[in-house]
Every structure is written in structure tokens, then in C-alpha cells.
Design a protein around this motif. Structure first.
Motif, PDB file in Angstrom:
ATOM      1  N   ASP A  23       0.830  -1.202   0.000  1.00 32.44           N
ATOM      2  CA  ASP A  23       0.000   0.000   0.000  1.00 32.44           C
ATOM      3  C   ASP A  23       0.870   1.259   0.000  1.00 32.44           C
ATOM      4  O   ASP A  23       2.099   1.194  -0.007  1.00 32.44           O
ATOM      5  N   TRP A  24       0.215   2.428   0.028  1.00 34.29           N
ATOM      6  CA  TRP A  24       0.936   3.692  -0.134  1.00 34.29           C
ATOM      7  C   TRP A  24       1.819   4.016   1.062  1.00 34.29           C
ATOM      8  O   TRP A  24       2.857   4.677   0.908  1.00 34.29           O
ATOM      9  N   THR A 139      -1.395  -8.037 -10.156  1.00 37.12           N
ATOM     10  CA  THR A 139      -1.677  -6.599 -10.255  1.00 37.12           C
ATOM     11  C   THR A 139      -1.423  -6.093 -11.674  1.00 37.12           C
ATOM     12  O   THR A 139      -2.104  -5.178 -12.143  1.00 37.12           O
ATOM     13  N   ASN A 307      -0.838   2.581  10.327  1.00 44.39           N
ATOM     14  CA  ASN A 307      -1.088   1.578   9.301  1.00 44.39           C
ATOM     15  C   ASN A 307      -0.935   0.161   9.850  1.00 44.39           C
ATOM     16  O   ASN A 307      -1.721  -0.739   9.515  1.00 44.39           O
ATOM     17  N   TRP A 311      -3.929  -2.742  10.017  1.00 42.63           N
ATOM     18  CA  TRP A 311      -3.824  -4.097   9.489  1.00 42.63           C
ATOM     19  C   TRP A 311      -3.922  -5.136  10.594  1.00 42.63           C
ATOM     20  O   TRP A 311      -4.386  -6.259  10.369  1.00 42.63           O
ATOM     21  N   ARG A 361      -7.582  -7.148  -1.467  1.00 41.64           N
ATOM     22  CA  ARG A 361      -7.339  -5.815  -0.890  1.00 41.64           C
ATOM     23  C   ARG A 361      -6.158  -5.131  -1.590  1.00 41.64           C
ATOM     24  O   ARG A 361      -6.202  -3.923  -1.863  1.00 41.64           O
ATOM     25  N   ILE A 362      -5.109  -5.891  -1.855  1.00 36.22           N
ATOM     26  CA  ILE A 362      -3.941  -5.323  -2.528  1.00 36.22           C
ATOM     27  C   ILE A 362      -4.298  -4.908  -3.951  1.00 36.22           C
ATOM     28  O   ILE A 362      -3.873  -3.848  -4.442  1.00 36.22           O
ATOM     29  N   THR A 365      -6.116  -1.697  -3.796  1.00 37.98           N
ATOM     30  CA  THR A 365      -5.238  -0.580  -3.459  1.00 37.98           C
ATOM     31  C   THR A 365      -4.394  -0.138  -4.643  1.00 37.98           C
ATOM     32  O   THR A 365      -4.189   1.059  -4.859  1.00 37.98           O
ATOM     33  N   ASN A 366      -3.898  -1.095  -5.425  1.00 40.88           N
ATOM     34  CA  ASN A 366      -2.951  -0.787  -6.486  1.00 40.88           C
ATOM     35  C   ASN A 366      -3.565  -0.732  -7.878  1.00 40.88           C
ATOM     36  O   ASN A 366      -2.898  -0.313  -8.821  1.00 40.88           O
ATOM     37  N   GLU A 369     -11.051  -0.476  -7.997  1.00 45.49           N
ATOM     38  CA  GLU A 369     -12.155  -1.131  -7.291  1.00 45.49           C
ATOM     39  C   GLU A 369     -13.071  -1.861  -8.280  1.00 45.49           C
ATOM     40  O   GLU A 369     -13.639  -2.903  -7.947  1.00 45.49           O
TER      41      GLU A 369
END
Length: 409
Positions: A23-24, A139, A307, A311, A361-362, A365-366, A369
Motif C-alpha cells: 500500500d501507499w 496486479t 497503518n 492491518w 485488498r492489494i 489498493t494498487n 475497485e
């Protein structure tokens, strides 16, 4: 062949900074902080190599060669700081204890700190494929599907679903014994214990990586305490307190610009001892660099701790997986009745489990949606179809052999 190897190494190096499997906040640690430290190390190295990092006020009888010798000797040997209002101690040992030993090694320590920030990401980069799942490749497919046409997008999503289903199936237990049951119980209690067959390898590994980021950024405050020979932990507070005190801002005891240097010169059998006053222009820049790093590290530490806690809640509260999957299925209007909600919980907790939900989820995030929505919908349709087929078969078995119990896995 040499050019091919060089290009391959360049691509592999680029992948380390173009990470799409975290994530960021992780990128703030292993990418942007590393880039900042590399830039600062380069600038300081250039300033030391190109300019004059030190100037010394020598006696009038010194020639140009003596002056150059004095300058570089004091740069290499270290200087010491005594406030201009204080008397220089006569005891040589007291002077030695006040020596400033860091300014020559600032570029090296910045490079070392950059490596420490990158290390958790390198470990994640090397270990996350041990489950047989290429998260980086997934991804990449998600990005491809996001820009593809309708038919190509549908085909890519279908391939992603097939790959995930094969991987999820391979993670389930193939044997049950005392060892596997014990590992399962331990991994259920301790969220940082990796257990591939329990569906907790990626999530636990990722949590451990985030823990390393927190340990690293906090530990670097103490690392700089030892390297700089000062209480670096309180540097930021001292700066804020001294903003209105211009004198303290100009004359920093932590990064003194005017220092003293002792050296001896042998002339035949006579040894002459000199004490000269030197100016360290590089310390003016070093001070601003380490003040900036203090506030940046503090910012990164707060982000990383928050963060990590977020998690931790995701991993500990099992209901989060169900709510995460339910959100997408509701958007796709796939969960309406109570039996579908129960099946959705089974789908999230027993089929996808922690690692499957983590991958989604990853991806969210990357990538996008919308891609995750399509992927969850595809996985759900396949899972629901298998469940309906299994229910039909079990009913047929019960009708044919009413005395034989049927065990639903």
C-alpha cells in the motif's frame, strides 16, 4: 550478451521501486524515503568533493602547503567544539571526548539508512512468492484489464479468477495430523505466524513486513543518537523551542560550524603542538538535513504505526473478511437473501480465507475497485455454482443411500 544482462538487471532494479504489491504507506517507507536519502547523500557527497568542506585559521608563518596540510589533517582527524565564551581545556583527554566524528561519514550513513528502509520491501519481494502466487503478476493483469476492451477485459478477469482458484485450492490441507493442527492453532492466535495451509502466509508475512517498517523508523532515531553522538531524539523539539531564539538557531552545539583542531608537527627532534580554529561550512547543510530527517521520520513513524494497527485489526477481527467481500457482492446485487449471506460468509472465511481476501485488498489498493468488483463477482459465481452442484449431488446420495451419512467439507 552483455547488453542483455545489463538490461535485465535494469528491469529487475526498476521493479524494486515500482512495487505494486503493497500500500501507499509502504511506498512512503521503501520508495520515497529511500529516494530522499539517496538525493541527500548525493548532494552532500558532491559538496564535500567539489567544494572545501573545511577552512582553518592557521598561524601567519604557515606557508600555503602548511595551510593545505592543516586543512586536510583536521578534516580527517576530527575537530572538537568548545563554545567561544568558554576556555579551551588544557587536558587533552577532555578535548578528545568533545570531538565531532560524524561529518566525514554523513553520505555513508545516509546510504546505510536508505538500505534499512528498503530491506523490509526486499524481504517481501523475495518471500511473497513462496506460496506459489505471483502477486506482482496479478496486479499487472488487473492494470491490463482496466485499460482493455470489453471482451478482452472479460477474458482477463476470467483468467485471473482461474489462477486464484487454483492457488486457493493448493493452499488447503492435504493431511491432518498433530503438527498441522498445532500450527493451525498457533497461527489463529498469533497473527504474525505464517501458515500456508491455513491461508495465513501472505497476511502474516505482510504484517511482519509492516512491523519491520515501524521498528526500522523508530530504531533509526537511536541509530542517529550513536552516530551523531548527541540526543537526536529531542532534536525536533529543540528546533521548535528555538525558533524564536535566533542566537540558538545560529550557534548549534549539535552541528557547530566553528570548531578547534589539535595537531603536532615534527621538526627534527622537536615536536610542535598547534591548536587552530576551523570552520565547517558543510555542517550548516548537515544541520538542515538532519532536522528535515527528524520531522520526516516522525511523520513516517506516525503513518507506519497507524497503518500497522489498522492491518492488525483487519487480521484479528475475522468479521472484516466477510464485510469486505459482502461489500462487493452487494454492489453487484449478488447477496440478497439470508441463505446467500450465510454462503457469502462461508465464501469469505472458508474459501478465500485471509490470504485470498488480502490479495483482493492489494488489488483494490494498487489497481481499481471496479476490477476487484468483477473479479469477486466471477469468483463468487464459480463458487456458488460448485456449492449448488455439491448440494444436488449430496441430495441424490442421501436419496439413494439414506443410511450413509454425508460429510460436507
Amino acid at each position: 550478451m552483455t547488453y542483455i544482462v545489463d538490461i535485465t538487471n535494469l528491469v529487475a532494479f526498476k521493479k524494486l521501486f515500482a512495487s505494486k504489491s503493497d500500500d501507499w504507506v509502504d511506498k512512503m517507507n521503501h520508495k520515497y524515503t529511500v529516494i530522499i536519502l539517496l538525493i541527500l547523500a548525493t548532494v552532500i557527497t558532491t559538496a564535500q568533493a567539489v567544494g572545501d568542506p573545511i577552512f582553518c585559521w592557521v598561524p601567519a608563518e604557515f606557508t600555503n602547503s602548511y595551510e593545505a596540510y592543516t586543512k586536510w589533517y583536521c578534516w580527517i582527524k576530527n575537530t572538537y567544539f568548545v563554545p567561544i565564551s568558554d576556555t579551551i581545556p588544557l587536558d587533552v583527554d577532555i578535548r578528545s571526548n568533545e570531538e565531532i566524528t560524524y561529518y566525514q561519514w554523513v553520505p555513508m550513513i545516509l546510504l546505510f539508512m536508505a538500505f534499512l528502509f528498503k530491506l523490509p520491501n526486499l524481504m517481501w519481494f523475495m518471500l511473497n512468492t513462496h506460496t506459489g502466487f505471483n502477486l506482482r503478476r496479478m496486479t499487472g493483469l488487473a492494470d491490463k484489464a482496466m485499460l482493455a476492451k470489453k471482451e478482452e477485459r472479460k477474458e482477463t478477469i476470467n483468467n485471473m479468477a482461474i489462477f486464484m482458484e487454483m492457488w486457493l485450492k493448493s493452499q488447503h490441507y492435504y493431511e491432518h495430523n498433530f503438527v498441522t493442527r498445532t500450527k493451525a492453532k498457533v497461527s489463529n492466535v498469533l497473527c504474525f505466524v505464517c501458515n500456508k495451509r491455513q491461508g495465513k502466509f501472505l497476511t502474516a508475512l505482510y504484517f511482519n513486513m509492516k512491523s519491520l517498517y515501524v521498528i526500522n523508523v523508530i530504531g533509526q532515531f537511536y541509530l542517529l543518537n550513536g552516530f551523531l553522538g548527541m540526543d537526536y531524539n529531542s532534536l525536533g523539539y529543540s528546533v521548535l523551542e528555538g525558533l524564536t531564539e535566533s542566537e540558538n538557531w545560529r550557534e548549534s552545539p549539535r552541528f557547530p560550524r566553528v570548531t578547534l583542531c589539535d595537531f603536532k608537527i615534527r621538526q627534527m627532534q622537536n615536536i610542535l603542538r598547534f591548536t587552530v580554529q576551523c570552520v565547517l561550512p558543510i555542517n550548516l547543510f548537515n544541520e538542515k538535513v538532519f532536522i528535515f530527517l527528524w520531522f520526516w521520520y516522525f511523520f513516517i513513524a506516525v503513518l507506519s504505526c497507524y497503518n500497522l494497527f489498522k492491518w492488525f485489526l483487519i487480521l484479528v477481527l475475522k468479521k472484516n473478511n466477510y464485510l469486505f467481500i459482502k461489500k462487493y457482492l452487494k454492489l453487484a446485487s449478488k447477496v440478497k437473501t439470508e441463505p446467500e449471506k450465510k454462503l457469502c460468509r462461508k465464501f469469505a472465511d472458508r474459501y478465500l480465507r485471509d490470504d485470498g481476501c488480502f490479495v483482493l485488498r492489494i488489488l483494490a489498493t494498487n489497481s481499481s475497485e471496479l476490477i476487484v468488483l468483477d473479479l469477486v463477482e466471477e469468483l463468487w459465481s464459480n463458487y456458488k455454482e460448485r456449492q449448488e452442484y455439491s448440494t444436488t449431488v449430496s441430495q441424490q446420495v442421501q436419496d439413494s443411500y439414506p443410511n450413509v451419512p454425508y460429510i460436507d467439507e
